[in-house]
Design an enzyme around this catalytic site. Structure first.
Site: not given
Length: 267
Positions: A8, A132
Site C-alpha cells: 500500500k 495497518d
C-alpha cells in the site's frame, strides 16, 4: 493454496496526537498498489514459516504470518501448516508488506478451512498484529484514522495514472520516525483533501514524517525532487519511509534513479 499480498501507499499522512497507550492517532488514505509478496500454506507435520526472496531481519518464528496462523490455530483447532512466504515487497519501506502478508494469511486460512469468519472478525484478528494490518482484509482505498486501524471508505481511483515506486538502500526505523514527530491536528483533513484534483495534491497533501526523515536521510528527499523534475503530478514518501512514490499521467523511464535505488514501474 496461494495468496498474493499487495503493498500500500499513503496518500497524505497526519500524526494528530499521542495516545495514552503509547501509540499515536493518525489520519491517512491507504491505497493498495500492485507490488506483491506470495504466500502458500500446505499441510505439514509441524507448523513452520519458511521465508524466501528478500531477506527479512529477525527470526522467522517472529513473522507476523506465523503469529496470525497461530492465533487462528488456537481458536479453531487447525492442523499444522507450512507457511511459505516469497518476499518481494521491500522491508522498512513504509509499504505495509508484513501487515499485508499477515492479513492475506488470515484470509487464506479462512478460505482453506472454510471457517466462515466475517470481515469484521478477520479485521479484529489483524488489529492485534499491527496498526495497518486490518486495512488489507478488505484491501480497498480507505480513509484510516485512530491508530490507523479504523476505516471509512473513500472514492479514490488512480487506475488511469502511472505509479512509480522508488526504494533507496535506506531502512527507516518506524520508532525513530515517530520520535521526530510533534503531533498536530491539521486545519484540513486528509479525508477532505483527497477529493481535490490530483494536480492540487502537491500543495495540500503532506506526510508529517517527511520533515524529520528527510533531515536524517537527504537522499530520500532527493528522490522526491527527482520524481517531480521528471514530471510527476504528485509525489510523497509512503508511511514512515523510506520509499517514495510518484504519480504520472504518462509512462516514464527513470534510469538515473535506477542507479542507486530499486525502481518499480506501473505499480
Amino acid at each position: 493454496m496461494l495468496a498474493f499480498a499487495n503493498a500500500k501507499i499513503n496518500l497524505g499522512l497526519s500524526v494528530t496526537e499521542k495516545r495514552a497507550d503509547g501509540y499515536h492517532n493518525i489520519e491517512t488514505v491507504f491505497y493498495p498498489v500492485n507490488l506483491f509478496d506470495v504466500i502458500e500454506i500446505t499441510d505439514a507435520p509441524a507448523t513452520v514459516c519458511v521465508i524466501e526472496g528478500i531477506d527479512i531481519p529477525g527470526d522467522a518464528a517472529d513473522n507476523l504470518c506465523l503469529k496470525a496462523f497461530e492465533a487462528l490455530q488456537k481458536d479453531f483447532k487447525l492442523p499444522a501448516q507450512q507457511i511459505t512466504l516469497l518476499k518481494n515487497i521491500p522491508v522498512g519501506a513504509g509499504l505495509g508488506g508484513g501487515s499485508s502478508d499477515a492479513a492475506h494469511l488470515i484470509k487464506l486460512v479462512n478460505d482453506k478451512f472454510k471457517l466462515g469468519i466475517s470481515v469484521e472478525t478477520m479485521q479484529n484478528y489483524a488489529r492485534v498484529l499491527g496498526a495497518d494490518c486490518a486495512f488489507f482484509i478488505e484491501n480497498k482505498p480507505a480513509y484510516a484514522f485512530g491508530k490507523g486501524d479504523e476505516f471509512s471508505s473513500v472514492a479514490v481511483d488512480l487506475s488511469n495514472y502511472h505509479l512509480v515506486l522508488v526504494k533507496p538502500e535506506v531502512h527507516v526505523s518506524t520508532a525513530d520516525a515517530y520520535a521526530g514527530i510533534k503531533p498536530i491536528i491539521p486545519s484540513r483533513s486528509v479525508k477532505d483533501l483527497i477529493h481535490l484534483p490530483i494536480e492540487e495534491w502537491r500543495a495540500h497533501l503532506k506526510n508529517d514524517f517527511e520533515s524529520s526523515v528527510f533531515s536524517k536521510y537527504p537522499e530520500i528527499e532527493q528522490i522526491k525532487s527527482k520524481l517531480y523534475q521528471s514530471g510527476a503530478l504528485f509525489s510523497l514518501m509512503s508511511g514512515s519511509g523510506s520509499s517514495v512514490f510518484g504519480i504520472f499521467d504518462h509512462q516514464v523511464s527513470l534510469p538515473e534513479l535506477e542507479e542507486n535505488n530499486k525502481v518499480f514501474y506501473n505499480v
